[in-house]
Design a protein around this motif. Structure first.
Motif, PDB file in Angstrom:
ATOM      1  N   ASP A  65      -2.498  17.530  -2.180  1.00  0.00           N
ATOM      2  CA  ASP A  65      -2.344  16.946  -0.836  1.00  0.00           C
ATOM      3  C   ASP A  65      -1.803  15.528  -1.016  1.00  0.00           C
ATOM      4  N   ILE A  66      -0.567  15.321  -0.575  1.00  0.00           N
ATOM      5  CA  ILE A  66       0.089  14.018  -0.777  1.00  0.00           C
ATOM      6  C   ILE A  66      -0.126  13.124   0.446  1.00  0.00           C
ATOM      7  N   GLY A  67      -0.596  11.911   0.191  1.00  0.00           N
ATOM      8  CA  GLY A  67      -0.802  10.945   1.286  1.00  0.00           C
ATOM      9  C   GLY A  67      -1.953  11.372   2.180  1.00  0.00           C
ATOM     10  N   SER A  68      -3.127  11.542   1.582  1.00  0.00           N
ATOM     11  CA  SER A  68      -4.263  12.159   2.290  1.00  0.00           C
ATOM     12  C   SER A  68      -4.936  11.253   3.311  1.00  0.00           C
ATOM     13  N   GLY A  69      -4.588   9.976   3.359  1.00  0.00           N
ATOM     14  CA  GLY A  69      -5.197   9.080   4.354  1.00  0.00           C
ATOM     15  C   GLY A  69      -6.699   9.013   4.201  1.00  0.00           C
ATOM     16  N   ILE A  87      -3.662  12.688  -3.399  1.00  0.00           N
ATOM     17  CA  ILE A  87      -2.937  11.473  -3.785  1.00  0.00           C
ATOM     18  C   ILE A  87      -2.883  10.568  -2.568  1.00  0.00           C
ATOM     19  N   GLU A  88      -3.324   9.326  -2.723  1.00  0.00           N
ATOM     20  CA  GLU A  88      -3.266   8.396  -1.594  1.00  0.00           C
ATOM     21  C   GLU A  88      -3.109   6.976  -2.154  1.00  0.00           C
ATOM     22  N   PRO A  89      -2.005   6.282  -1.802  1.00  0.00           N
ATOM     23  CA  PRO A  89      -1.801   4.946  -2.387  1.00  0.00           C
ATOM     24  C   PRO A  89      -2.722   3.865  -1.837  1.00  0.00           C
ATOM     25  N   ASP A  90      -3.231   4.043  -0.610  1.00  0.00           N
ATOM     26  CA  ASP A  90      -4.067   3.013   0.019  1.00  0.00           C
ATOM     27  C   ASP A  90      -5.502   3.144  -0.514  1.00  0.00           C
ATOM     28  N   PRO A  91      -6.057   2.075  -1.133  1.00  0.00           N
ATOM     29  CA  PRO A  91      -7.396   2.211  -1.717  1.00  0.00           C
ATOM     30  C   PRO A  91      -8.540   2.105  -0.696  1.00  0.00           C
ATOM     31  N   THR A  94     -11.673   2.685   4.662  1.00  0.00           N
ATOM     32  CA  THR A  94     -11.544   3.013   6.086  1.00  0.00           C
ATOM     33  C   THR A  94     -10.593   4.189   6.251  1.00  0.00           C
ATOM     34  N   ILE A  95      -9.465   4.098   5.534  1.00  0.00           N
ATOM     35  CA  ILE A  95      -8.357   5.000   5.855  1.00  0.00           C
ATOM     36  C   ILE A  95      -7.599   5.424   4.593  1.00  0.00           C
ATOM     37  N   GLY A  96      -8.235   5.232   3.436  1.00  0.00           N
ATOM     38  CA  GLY A  96      -7.541   5.529   2.187  1.00  0.00           C
ATOM     39  C   GLY A  96      -8.435   6.206   1.157  1.00  0.00           C
ATOM     40  N   GLU A 116      -5.103   7.277  -6.771  1.00  0.00           N
ATOM     41  CA  GLU A 116      -4.360   6.306  -5.955  1.00  0.00           C
ATOM     42  C   GLU A 116      -2.934   6.254  -6.490  1.00  0.00           C
ATOM     43  N   ALA A 117      -2.006   6.800  -5.733  1.00  0.00           N
ATOM     44  CA  ALA A 117      -0.614   6.844  -6.213  1.00  0.00           C
ATOM     45  C   ALA A 117       0.334   7.110  -5.059  1.00  0.00           C
ATOM     46  N   PHE A 118       1.585   6.740  -5.274  1.00  0.00           N
ATOM     47  CA  PHE A 118       2.655   7.069  -4.327  1.00  0.00           C
ATOM     48  C   PHE A 118       3.269   8.402  -4.745  1.00  0.00           C
ATOM     49  N   ALA A 119       3.770   9.140  -3.776  1.00  0.00           N
ATOM     50  CA  ALA A 119       4.390  10.438  -4.063  1.00  0.00           C
ATOM     51  C   ALA A 119       5.579  10.291  -5.011  1.00  0.00           C
ATOM     52  N   GLU A 120       6.278   9.167  -4.876  1.00  0.00           N
ATOM     53  CA  GLU A 120       7.494   8.973  -5.677  1.00  0.00           C
ATOM     54  C   GLU A 120       7.171   8.757  -7.147  1.00  0.00           C
ATOM     55  N   GLU A 121       5.890   8.492  -7.452  1.00  0.00           N
ATOM     56  CA  GLU A 121       5.522   8.170  -8.847  1.00  0.00           C
ATOM     57  C   GLU A 121       4.336   9.022  -9.285  1.00  0.00           C
ATOM     58  N   THR A 134       1.670  18.175   2.547  1.00  0.00           N
ATOM     59  CA  THR A 134       1.663  16.766   2.935  1.00  0.00           C
ATOM     60  C   THR A 134       1.703  16.673   4.453  1.00  0.00           C
ATOM     61  N   ARG A 135       0.772  15.906   5.020  1.00  0.00           N
ATOM     62  CA  ARG A 135       0.636  15.847   6.490  1.00  0.00           C
ATOM     63  C   ARG A 135       0.939  14.435   6.995  1.00  0.00           C
ATOM     64  N   GLN A 136       1.884  14.364   7.891  1.00  0.00           N
ATOM     65  CA  GLN A 136       2.263  13.096   8.528  1.00  0.00           C
ATOM     66  C   GLN A 136       2.528  11.993   7.503  1.00  0.00           C
ATOM     67  N   HIS A 139       7.550  11.154   6.167  1.00  0.00           N
ATOM     68  CA  HIS A 139       8.416  10.173   6.861  1.00  0.00           C
ATOM     69  C   HIS A 139       8.097   8.734   6.456  1.00  0.00           C
ATOM     70  N   HIS A 140       6.989   8.535   5.715  1.00  0.00           N
ATOM     71  CA  HIS A 140       6.657   7.199   5.199  1.00  0.00           C
ATOM     72  C   HIS A 140       7.251   6.960   3.816  1.00  0.00           C
ATOM     73  N   ALA A 141       7.942   7.948   3.267  1.00  0.00           N
ATOM     74  CA  ALA A 141       8.486   7.823   1.905  1.00  0.00           C
ATOM     75  C   ALA A 141       9.304   6.536   1.773  1.00  0.00           C
ATOM     76  N   TYR A 142       9.106   5.801   0.670  1.00  0.00           N
ATOM     77  CA  TYR A 142       9.990   4.643   0.489  1.00  0.00           C
ATOM     78  C   TYR A 142      11.304   5.090  -0.145  1.00  0.00           C
ATOM     79  N   LYS A 146      13.286  10.909  -3.785  1.00  0.00           N
ATOM     80  CA  LYS A 146      12.342  10.874  -4.908  1.00  0.00           C
ATOM     81  C   LYS A 146      11.003  11.512  -4.515  1.00  0.00           C
ATOM     82  N   PHE A 147      10.567  11.229  -3.305  1.00  0.00           N
ATOM     83  CA  PHE A 147       9.313  11.792  -2.779  1.00  0.00           C
ATOM     84  C   PHE A 147       9.383  13.315  -2.889  1.00  0.00           C
ATOM     85  N   VAL A 148      10.465  13.879  -2.349  1.00  0.00           N
ATOM     86  CA  VAL A 148      10.586  15.339  -2.292  1.00  0.00           C
ATOM     87  C   VAL A 148      10.821  15.903  -3.704  1.00  0.00           C
TER      88      VAL A 148
HETATM   89  C1  LIG Z   1      -0.001   8.710   8.971  1.00  0.00           C
HETATM   90  S1  LIG Z   1      -0.936   8.638   7.514  1.00  0.00           S
HETATM   91  C2  LIG Z   1      -1.392  10.343   7.331  1.00  0.00           C
HETATM   92  C3  LIG Z   1      -2.649  10.496   6.545  1.00  0.00           C
HETATM   93  C4  LIG Z   1      -3.173  11.919   6.424  1.00  0.00           C
HETATM   94  N1  LIG Z   1      -2.267  12.774   5.694  1.00  0.00           N
HETATM   95  C5  LIG Z   1      -3.454  12.494   7.777  1.00  0.00           C
HETATM   96  O1  LIG Z   1      -2.741  13.400   8.178  1.00  0.00           O
HETATM   97  O2  LIG Z   1      -4.384  12.036   8.461  1.00  0.00           O
HETATM   98  C6  LIG Z   1       0.257   8.436   6.240  1.00  0.00           C
HETATM   99  C7  LIG Z   1      -0.379   8.275   4.879  1.00  0.00           C
HETATM  100  O3  LIG Z   1       0.644   8.311   3.886  1.00  0.00           O
HETATM  101  C8  LIG Z   1       0.364   7.337   2.917  1.00  0.00           C
HETATM  102  N2  LIG Z   1       1.650   6.983   2.296  1.00  0.00           N
HETATM  103  C9  LIG Z   1       2.577   6.111   2.735  1.00  0.00           C
HETATM  104  N3  LIG Z   1       3.622   6.093   1.915  1.00  0.00           N
HETATM  105  C10 LIG Z   1       3.372   6.995   0.932  1.00  0.00           C
HETATM  106  C11 LIG Z   1       4.086   7.427  -0.221  1.00  0.00           C
HETATM  107  N4  LIG Z   1       5.266   6.932  -0.508  1.00  0.00           N
HETATM  108  N5  LIG Z   1       3.503   8.353  -0.997  1.00  0.00           N
HETATM  109  C12 LIG Z   1       2.298   8.874  -0.682  1.00  0.00           C
HETATM  110  N6  LIG Z   1       1.580   8.495   0.387  1.00  0.00           N
HETATM  111  C13 LIG Z   1       2.114   7.574   1.184  1.00  0.00           C
HETATM  112  C14 LIG Z   1      -0.286   6.206   3.679  1.00  0.00           C
HETATM  113  O4  LIG Z   1      -1.052   5.365   2.831  1.00  0.00           O
HETATM  114  C15 LIG Z   1      -1.102   6.947   4.704  1.00  0.00           C
HETATM  115  O5  LIG Z   1      -2.389   7.207   4.251  1.00  0.00           O
END
Ligand SMILES: C[S@@+](CC[C@H](N)C(=O)[O-])C[C@H]1O[C@@H](n2cnc3c(N)ncnc32)[C@H](O)[C@@H]1O
Length: 292
Positions: A65-69, A87-91, A94-96, A116-121, A134-136, A139-142, A146-148
């Protein structure tokens, strides 16, 4: 004083503002983390997602699960019995990743790993997951390519890469409209969206076959928590109001059906516009893709 809040500060702030109660509730931003999980687990969105996972990967055991919030999906999937890597970059707690660790402890989950990691790495082995979810987040990919590409690399051959509820824009003006209308953008400034061609190209380049591009109104996964009945009812209410205004304004002339048709068309309220995703800023799409 800094002019932007962090994502964590934004969530803490909106929890104190009654006008955001609906959003906090529907986006699972409550302070009570297990309550968010329980509500997400029972949501029509998650039930529909599970159906897709079972349809495309009936024997899957492992999910990334990428970017699990705050962990709603990672925990919900672990509670379903999958071995989940989150995988979640925000430590933050509250939300990470800190919040996900709390939930892992709360539910005593031995089948959930958190990094704790970014999808790109991703520091994960190639072809190690049956499903990458990966949920929501995409679209936050930097770096979208690379993310995909990383998501694809760690997906097993013929495995599933599923992206849920990503914002879609049609052009630059549409993107500005989306950003202006996003309720939290003014606080933290971190929103983003891509065109469908950008998502699809990134997927194809990464060796993923797009099985389905699920447009906004094609699945409850995208438009939840609103139901289709509510969407249609709201449309009918707006249309009826417009017809009654039209009759008051134009009296006997309003009996001319073509005149009424033109009036409603100008207001975007013709029957054919019932489900018009152009009217939703940054409408969300989901993608079902298979690693080739
Ligand atoms: C809108 S939140 C969605 C969180 C969770 N997936 C959910 O559906 O509730 C976006 C999440 O993506 C993480 N995020 C942002 N850029 C990211 C990246 N490049 N790779 C992985 N996660 C990333 C953020 O830290 C944030 O937790």
């Amino acid at each position: 004083m800094k002019d932007r809040m962090t994502w964590e500060e934004t969530i803490k702030f909106i929890r104190t503002q009654p006008e955001f109660d609906y959003l906090v509730d529907k986006a699972y931003f409550e302070e009570n983390l297990p309550l968010n999980v329980e509500r997400f687990t029972k949501s029509e969105e998650f039930i529909e997602t599970l159906k897709i996972l079972k349809q495309y990967q009936p024997f899957a055991k492992t999910i990334l699960d990428i970017g699990s919030g705050n962990g709603i999906s990672a925990v919900a999937l672990a509670l379903e019995g999958y071995h989940v890597v989150s995988i979640e970059p925000d430590p933050s707690e509250t939300i990470g990743a800190g919040a996900i660790r709390k939930l892992k402890h709360h539910y005593n989950l031995t089948n959930l790993e958190i990094y704790e990691a970014f999808a790109e790495e991703l520091q994960l082995q190639s072809e190690s997951f049956d499903i990458v979810y990966t949920r929501q987040c995409m679209h936050h990919a930097y770096d979208l390519d690379k993310f995909v590409a990383e998501a694809s690399r760690v997906t097993k051959k013929r495995g599933l890469f599923i992206t849920i509820r990503d914002h879609v824009i049609f052009n630059q003006k549409d993107k500005e409209w989306f950003l202006e209308n996003h309720p939290l953008q003014k606080f933290y400034g971190g929103e983003n969206a891509f065109q469908t061609v950008e998502y699809r190209t990134a997927m194809e380049k990464a060796g993923l076959k797009v099985e389905k591009e699920i447009k906004y109104y094609e699945s409850v996964i995208n438009y939840f928590p609103v139901s289709k009945e509510e969407i249609l009812n709201n449309f009918q209410i707006r249309r009826s109001k417009a017809i009654s205004n039209f009759k008051n304004k134009f009296g006997i002339l309003s009996r001319l059906t073509f005149f009424q048709y033109l009036y409603l068309k100008r207001k975007g309220l013709n029957e054919s516009k019932k489900l018009n995703e152009n009217e939703i800023p940054g409408r969300m799409y989901s993608y079902i893709t298979i690693k080739t």
